[in-house]
Motif scaffolding. Structure first.
Motif, PDB file in Angstrom:
ATOM      1  N   ALA A 491     -44.668  52.907 -28.903  1.00 19.53           N
ATOM      2  CA  ALA A 491     -43.373  52.757 -29.556  1.00 19.53           C
ATOM      3  C   ALA A 491     -42.662  54.093 -29.541  1.00 19.53           C
ATOM      4  N   GLU A 492     -41.333  54.050 -29.453  1.00 20.50           N
ATOM      5  CA  GLU A 492     -40.510  55.256 -29.444  1.00 20.50           C
ATOM      6  C   GLU A 492     -39.317  55.062 -30.370  1.00 20.50           C
ATOM      7  N   PHE A 493     -38.974  56.101 -31.083  1.00 22.33           N
ATOM      8  CA  PHE A 493     -37.780  56.089 -31.931  1.00 22.33           C
ATOM      9  C   PHE A 493     -36.941  57.307 -31.597  1.00 22.33           C
ATOM     10  N   VAL A 494     -35.649  57.085 -31.371  1.00 16.97           N
ATOM     11  CA  VAL A 494     -34.741  58.167 -30.997  1.00 16.97           C
ATOM     12  C   VAL A 494     -33.508  58.092 -31.889  1.00 16.97           C
ATOM     13  N   ALA A 495     -33.057  59.243 -32.371  1.00 17.78           N
ATOM     14  CA  ALA A 495     -31.847  59.300 -33.193  1.00 17.78           C
ATOM     15  C   ALA A 495     -31.052  60.548 -32.836  1.00 17.78           C
ATOM     16  N   SER A 496     -29.723  60.396 -32.733  1.00 14.85           N
ATOM     17  CA  SER A 496     -28.826  61.519 -32.443  1.00 14.85           C
ATOM     18  C   SER A 496     -27.676  61.487 -33.427  1.00 14.85           C
ATOM     19  N   TYR A 497     -27.334  62.676 -33.948  1.00 13.98           N
ATOM     20  CA  TYR A 497     -26.288  62.765 -34.966  1.00 13.98           C
ATOM     21  C   TYR A 497     -25.389  63.957 -34.676  1.00 13.98           C
ATOM     22  N   LEU A 498     -24.081  63.731 -34.795  1.00 12.05           N
ATOM     23  CA  LEU A 498     -23.099  64.795 -34.625  1.00 12.05           C
ATOM     24  C   LEU A 498     -22.548  65.157 -35.995  1.00 12.05           C
ATOM     25  N   GLY A 499     -22.854  66.358 -36.465  1.00 16.35           N
ATOM     26  CA  GLY A 499     -22.390  66.778 -37.777  1.00 16.35           C
ATOM     27  C   GLY A 499     -23.249  67.882 -38.342  1.00 16.35           C
ATOM     28  N   PHE A 500     -22.921  68.357 -39.551  1.00 16.42           N
ATOM     29  CA  PHE A 500     -23.661  69.444 -40.190  1.00 16.42           C
ATOM     30  C   PHE A 500     -23.813  70.622 -39.237  1.00 16.42           C
ATOM     31  N   GLY A 501     -22.726  70.944 -38.546  1.00 10.70           N
ATOM     32  CA  GLY A 501     -22.716  72.158 -37.742  1.00 10.70           C
ATOM     33  C   GLY A 501     -23.061  71.992 -36.291  1.00 10.70           C
ATOM     34  N   GLY A 502     -23.441  70.795 -35.829  1.00  9.79           N
ATOM     35  CA  GLY A 502     -23.769  70.661 -34.412  1.00  9.79           C
ATOM     36  C   GLY A 502     -24.435  69.345 -34.080  1.00  9.79           C
ATOM     37  N   ASN A 503     -25.167  69.349 -32.971  1.00 10.38           N
ATOM     38  CA  ASN A 503     -25.906  68.167 -32.496  1.00 10.38           C
ATOM     39  C   ASN A 503     -27.325  68.178 -33.053  1.00 10.38           C
ATOM     40  N   HIS A 504     -27.767  67.035 -33.543  1.00 11.46           N
ATOM     41  CA  HIS A 504     -29.140  66.882 -34.013  1.00 11.46           C
ATOM     42  C   HIS A 504     -29.776  65.735 -33.227  1.00 11.46           C
ATOM     43  N   ASP A 505     -30.844  66.015 -32.527  1.00  7.93           N
ATOM     44  CA  ASP A 505     -31.549  65.004 -31.742  1.00  7.93           C
ATOM     45  C   ASP A 505     -33.008  64.968 -32.187  1.00  7.93           C
ATOM     46  N   PHE A 506     -33.469  63.779 -32.549  1.00 10.36           N
ATOM     47  CA  PHE A 506     -34.842  63.615 -33.012  1.00 10.36           C
ATOM     48  C   PHE A 506     -35.483  62.463 -32.249  1.00 10.36           C
ATOM     49  N   ASN A 507     -36.737  62.620 -31.884  1.00 14.21           N
ATOM     50  CA  ASN A 507     -37.472  61.489 -31.332  1.00 14.21           C
ATOM     51  C   ASN A 507     -38.922  61.569 -31.766  1.00 14.21           C
ATOM     52  N   ALA A 508     -39.535  60.415 -31.882  1.00 15.08           N
ATOM     53  CA  ALA A 508     -40.952  60.312 -32.214  1.00 15.08           C
ATOM     54  C   ALA A 508     -41.535  59.187 -31.384  1.00 15.08           C
ATOM     55  N   SER A 509     -42.768  59.362 -30.937  1.00  7.56           N
ATOM     56  CA  SER A 509     -43.398  58.332 -30.109  1.00  7.56           C
ATOM     57  C   SER A 509     -44.857  58.169 -30.481  1.00  7.56           C
ATOM     58  N   TYR A 510     -45.331  56.942 -30.285  1.00  4.01           N
ATOM     59  CA  TYR A 510     -46.733  56.596 -30.515  1.00  4.01           C
ATOM     60  C   TYR A 510     -47.257  55.953 -29.236  1.00  4.01           C
ATOM     61  N   THR A 511     -48.383  56.444 -28.725  1.00  2.49           N
ATOM     62  CA  THR A 511     -48.967  55.928 -27.491  1.00  2.49           C
ATOM     63  C   THR A 511     -50.459  55.702 -27.695  1.00  2.49           C
ATOM     64  N   ASP A 512     -50.882  54.473 -27.497  1.00  3.08           N
ATOM     65  CA  ASP A 512     -52.302  54.119 -27.585  1.00  3.08           C
ATOM     66  C   ASP A 512     -52.743  53.690 -26.191  1.00  3.08           C
TER      67      ASP A 512
END
Length: 615
Positions: A491-512
């Motif tokens: 599973a993978e989760f990705v989030a991107s946000y424009l604000g609070f001074g710039g670009n914020h990119d976060f991702n998390a993944s689970y691999t079995d």
């Protein structure tokens, strides 16, 4: 486990200078010029992103029914990477295993599959080795790259063998006529880099020439063998051009080459000299027949990878593989909602060298495919079917089926199913005294469900996938055999946000990724990964910060590799519009970790450079 290496004499001064510059600007950037940063990023986000790897034709990234990530030139300059591996390390569900630093070999595992289950292309040319099946990405400089397209999930139905975990396509730099740049950098471990590029106009066309040279004393990649630094030196060139012959016909061409040497620790060998190249000539012809727009692409190309193995300067052996490649693809656009791609690929592998007394040294592979994409109101459908004939091995039929539904402009759900295969390499089949010519191709089937939406001003996506790989080739004391079965869920989760001074990119993944016979996790794949990237602009400075978390993994012999966290920083400052100062801090907090058992990773490192460009 102690991974510490030597400290360079100039490290103290360089670390203070770069850390002070980056940190002070980073602290201010979170609070200043927020409106400007957000406005600029919104404008960038509204630019349509066109990709070609997912369907082998130009298509808006939001219309392709597959998971894709694009790393463009702007991102590359913001990150200031030392290697291509630096660009891939934060991609969800990609694991990196390096036998040391940049000069050493590195493996890329995508979505839990094997390191040779990812097809790697340069401008459409396959560059993997016919003998080992692997691809050495460390010899290619980021200075030569325009963008990278990453397609996650099987695409064998479009590209043939190897594309089980996904496809990575690297596109070389494109400079307009009259554009030029030049730069130089220094850094830890006596690192030096020099790069330059120029765009040359010729009639209704242009050619870009980019050159890069870098070298480093390196560090001791293994503690318990030779106690010396393992350095490297590489020189790379890329020539990419295009000529519009008339309104219907366009020609383009590519030539890339990299050569150099790398040192490593070993009893029988401790140095490798490499000499790789790839070229292609391609014709694009567009017609309109009965209101059907057709674009026909014919390509001929070749890649070669050659390596000499030495011990203290004395030649011990050499390998050379050459692949001649041909393809013909036609894209038909019947309407805005209906398109059809059909094509044929053919490539010839040829192995030679002083240690290549293989039973077979040549192999032909031919593949034919058809791919259709249909849009009906808010629904989209995709279907691909391909047949491949691999000489002296077997034939394979692979396919992809996909369906998507758009809830709104910014929200959609996609379900796709695909199969893939990996033909055995020359080493698997014919390596002297141990190859197995009876091997079959590895075969996979995968299913993926993902959902993309925008919540308030946050772009998010969540992906679920499951892959089974049968007849996996594994080497035993008796040689290679088709006996392993692997089951992968992730599973993978990705989030991107424009604000609070710039670009914020976060991702998390689970691999079995589990071997079904031993019920053990596959080596060098982390179950849990996460990364966070922040970038902003303030005044004349661009600031980049990156955090990576990689969970526990196992390696050969059931060795446990500890989880680790790494922070990297990038900094660009425009002294004047044409002149930029750039810097990078790698492993800011000097984390001790290993991605492959017994191999050290680089300690805290600093890089400082300057670039002049007229565009």
């Amino acid at each position: 486990m102690n991974n510490k290496h030597k400290n360079t004499p100039t490290k103290s001064f360089l670390s203070l200078a770069i850390t002070a510059a980056v940190s002070s600007t980073f602290m201010v950037s979170a609070y200043a010029n927020e409106n400007n940063a957000v406005t600029n990023d919104v404008l960038e986000e509204n630019i349509e992103v066109i990709t070609v790897t997912a369907t082998r034709s130009a298509l808006n990234i939001n219309d392709a029914l597959t998971s894709q990530i694009v790393i463009d030139r702007q991102a590359i300059e913001r990150i200031n990477p030392v290697s291509v591996i630096d660009l891939l390390s934060t991609v969800p569900s990609i694991d990196i295993a390096s036998n040391g630093g940049k000069g050493q070999s590195a493996s890329v595992f995508m979505r839990g599959t094997s390191s040779d289950h990812t097809l790697v292309l340069i401008d459409g040319v396959r560059i993997s080795s016919a003998t080992s099946g692997g691809t050495n990405l460390n010899t290619l400089s980021p200075a030569l790259i325009e963008r990278i397209e990453i397609v996650q999930g099987p695409r064998a139905a479009l590209w043939g063998s190897d594309a089980i975990g996904g496809v990575i396509q690297i596109f070389t730099r494109k400079l307009d006529g009259g554009d030029f740049f030049a730069g130089a950098s220094i850094g830890s471990d006596n690192y030096r880099k020099y790069q330059a590029g120029v765009g040359i106009a010729h009639g209704d066309g242009q050619t870009s020439i980019t050159v890069n040279h870098e070298e480093s004393d390196g560090f001791d990649v293994q503690d318990n063998t030779e106690t010396d630094d393992d350095g490297y030196e590489f020189t790379s060139i890329a020539v990419r051009g295009q000529q519009n012959v008339n309104t219907n016909l366009t020609l383009d061409w590519l030539f890339t080459a990299d050569q150099g040497e790398t040192e490593y620790d070993g009893g029988y060998q401790n140095q490798s000299d490499v000499n790789n190249y790839a070229w292609l000539v391609r014709a694009n012809y567009e017609t309109n027949i009965g209101n059907v727009i057709n674009n026909t692409v014919a390509m001929v190309g070749q890649n070669e990878d050659a390596a000499d193995s030495l011990k203290d300067g004395v030649l011990k052996g050499s390998f050379e593989t050459r692949r001649n490649q041909f393809s013909l693809v036609n894209h038909s656009q019947f309407s805005e909602d209906v398109q059809l791609n059909v094509g044929i690929d053919h490539y010839q592998d040829d192995v030679s060298g002083s240690e290549t007394s293989y039973e077979q040294t040549k192999r032909d592979t031919t593949g034919m495919f058809a791919h259709g994409l249909l849009t009906n109101n808010n629904f989209s459908y995709e279907a691909t079917l391909r047949y491949d004939d691999v000489e002296e091995v077997d034939s394979e039929v692979s396919y992809n089926l996909g369906a998507g539904y758009n809830f709104s402009t910014n929200s959609r759900v996609v379900l796709n199913y695909g199969t893939g295969f990996k033909a055995p390499t020359f080493n698997d089949l014919y390596y002297p005294y141990s190859g197995n010519p009876e091997l079959r191709s590895e075969y996979s089937d995968s299913i993926e469900l993902f959902f993309e939406t925008t919540l308030a001003t946050v772009d998010t996506s969540i992906h679920f996938y499951h892959t089974d790989v049968d007849d996996l080739i594994a080497w035993t004391s008796a040689g290679p055999e088709n006996f392993e079965e692997v089951e992968i869920s992730g599973a993978e989760f990705v989030a991107s946000y424009l604000g609070f001074g710039g670009n914020h990119d976060f991702n998390a993944s689970y691999t079995d990724a589990e071997d079904q016979k031993t019920h053990k996790q596959l080596i060098r794949r982390a179950k849990n990964k996460a990364s966070y990237k922040f970038s902003t602009s303030i005044a004349n400075a661009d600031i980049y910060a990156e955090y990576q978390y990689v969970g526990k993994r196992t390696d050969r012999g059931d060795v446990k590799l500890d989880a680790y966290q790494v922070v990297n920083l990038g900094f660009n400052y425009a002294i004047m519009p044409e002149l930029k100062l750039n810097a990078r801090v790698t492993n800011l907090f000097d984390e001790e970790y290993q991605t492959a058992n017994g191999y050290n990773t680089q300690e805290q490192a600093f890089y400082l450079g300057v670039t002049y460009q007229n565009f």
